[in-house]
Scaffold this motif. Structure first.
Motif, mmCIF file in Angstrom:
data_model
loop_
_atom_site.group_PDB
_atom_site.id
_atom_site.type_symbol
_atom_site.label_atom_id
_atom_site.label_comp_id
_atom_site.label_asym_id
_atom_site.label_seq_id
_atom_site.Cartn_x
_atom_site.Cartn_y
_atom_site.Cartn_z
ATOM 1 N N ILE A 87 -5.927 -6.925 0.158
ATOM 2 C CA ILE A 87 -5.482 -5.579 -0.172
ATOM 3 C C ILE A 87 -6.644 -4.590 -0.200
ATOM 4 O O ILE A 87 -6.477 -3.401 0.078
ATOM 5 C CB ILE A 87 -4.717 -5.569 -1.516
ATOM 6 N N PHE A 88 -7.857 -5.076 -0.507
ATOM 7 C CA PHE A 88 -9.025 -4.200 -0.526
ATOM 8 C C PHE A 88 -9.831 -4.285 0.767
ATOM 9 O O PHE A 88 -10.962 -3.829 0.834
ATOM 10 C CB PHE A 88 -9.904 -4.522 -1.733
ATOM 11 N N SER A 89 -9.218 -4.894 1.793
ATOM 12 C CA SER A 89 -9.809 -4.967 3.139
ATOM 13 C C SER A 89 -11.159 -5.677 3.166
ATOM 14 O O SER A 89 -12.008 -5.376 4.007
ATOM 15 C CB SER A 89 -9.955 -3.548 3.719
ATOM 16 N N ARG B 134 0.824 -1.212 0.000
ATOM 17 C CA ARG B 134 0.000 0.000 0.000
ATOM 18 C C ARG B 134 0.858 1.261 0.000
ATOM 19 O O ARG B 134 0.556 2.228 -0.705
ATOM 20 C CB ARG B 134 -0.933 -0.013 1.214
ATOM 21 N N VAL B 135 1.923 1.250 0.797
ATOM 22 C CA VAL B 135 2.798 2.424 0.856
ATOM 23 C C VAL B 135 3.431 2.696 -0.501
ATOM 24 O O VAL B 135 3.459 3.832 -0.982
ATOM 25 C CB VAL B 135 3.887 2.245 1.937
ATOM 26 N N ALA C 247 -3.878 -15.251 -6.402
ATOM 27 C CA ALA C 247 -5.300 -15.406 -6.723
ATOM 28 C C ALA C 247 -6.168 -15.335 -5.467
ATOM 29 O O ALA C 247 -5.832 -15.914 -4.437
ATOM 30 C CB ALA C 247 -5.527 -16.742 -7.437
ATOM 31 N N ASP C 248 -7.250 -14.606 -5.562
ATOM 32 C CA ASP C 248 -8.290 -14.539 -4.533
ATOM 33 C C ASP C 248 -7.838 -13.881 -3.239
ATOM 34 O O ASP C 248 -8.251 -12.765 -2.920
ATOM 35 C CB ASP C 248 -8.858 -15.939 -4.265
ATOM 36 N N LEU C 249 -6.946 -14.512 -2.482
ATOM 37 C CA LEU C 249 -6.637 -14.042 -1.134
ATOM 38 C C LEU C 249 -5.969 -12.672 -1.121
ATOM 39 O O LEU C 249 -6.338 -11.809 -0.310
ATOM 40 C CB LEU C 249 -5.730 -15.052 -0.420
#
Length: 205
Positions: free
Chosen positions: A176-178, A110-111, A169-171
């Motif tokens: 990352i989008f909480s 994210r940073v 994939a998936d996780l």
């Protein structure tokens, strides 16, 4: 001169400064982290901090390089061996997924996404210290496995990139989008096994 090109002076309090900076950067991001906060967390004076790192970006890059090396070495340690792909890649996939979904892995991602548009040298340095290094380790393992007749690959870099993406994939995207912040062992194993089975279906000898 970019932050990447500057040299770093190491000394007695170098590790202490890095640890304090790591704590502040991961909590506040690059822009939100002040030199005062970093010096306080590190237990050093601002003069001492500046004697090691005259540029905040240089300090940020050094923290990230050290962390990425440490985590990449752990996540990809299995590919440094010479075991069969089914075994090596399953263990590698599990470690990669653990890193991608870890608090540290998510904070760093994210940073860097937030800062790389304004500071391209930061984004490039992160790529070289993390993704590019992991890719190189996988490529080396794939070449050896091809020589042993265990895999059939022509484009090693593409195969390494594909394996990385299969492990995300998936996780990773839910994290990352909480959407989800906790994953069970069963969920991680499902993605790891699916990544390896799909990869070997394409590249297995």
């Amino acid at each position: 001169m970019t932050a990447e090109a500057q040299e770093i002076r190491k000394g007695r309090k170098y590790d202490q400064v890095l640890e304090g900076a790591r704590e502040v950067f991961l909590g506040e991001g690059f822009e939100g982290a002040s030199v005062d906060d970093i010096a306080r967390a590190a237990g050093v004076s601002k003069a001492t901090l500046y004697s090691y790192f005259p540029d905040k970006r240089l300090l940020f890059l050094e923290v990230t390089r050290n962390e990425c090396r440490r985590h990449a070495d752990n996540a990809l340690s299995e590919v440094k061996g010479s075991g069969p792909p089914d075994k090596v890649l399953r263990m590698t996939a599990r470690r990669m997924i653990a890193f991608y979904t870890s608090d540290f892995g998510l904070r760093v991602f994210r940073v860097f996404v937030a800062e790389s548009a304004r500071f391209p040298d930061i984004g490039r340095a992160f790529y070289r210290s993390g993704p590019e290094m992991g890719r190189a380790l996988l490529v080396d393992y794939f070449r050896e496995a091809v020589e042993r007749g265990e895999l059939v690959i022509e484009d090693f870099e593409l195969a390494a990139d594909q394996f990385h993406e299969l492990c995300r994939a998936d996780l990773f995207y839910r994290a990352i989008f909480s959407v989800t912040d906790q994953f069970t062992t069963e969920e991680c194993d499902r993605v790891a096994d699916g990544a390896v089975d799909t990869f070997l279906a394409r590249y297995g000898a």
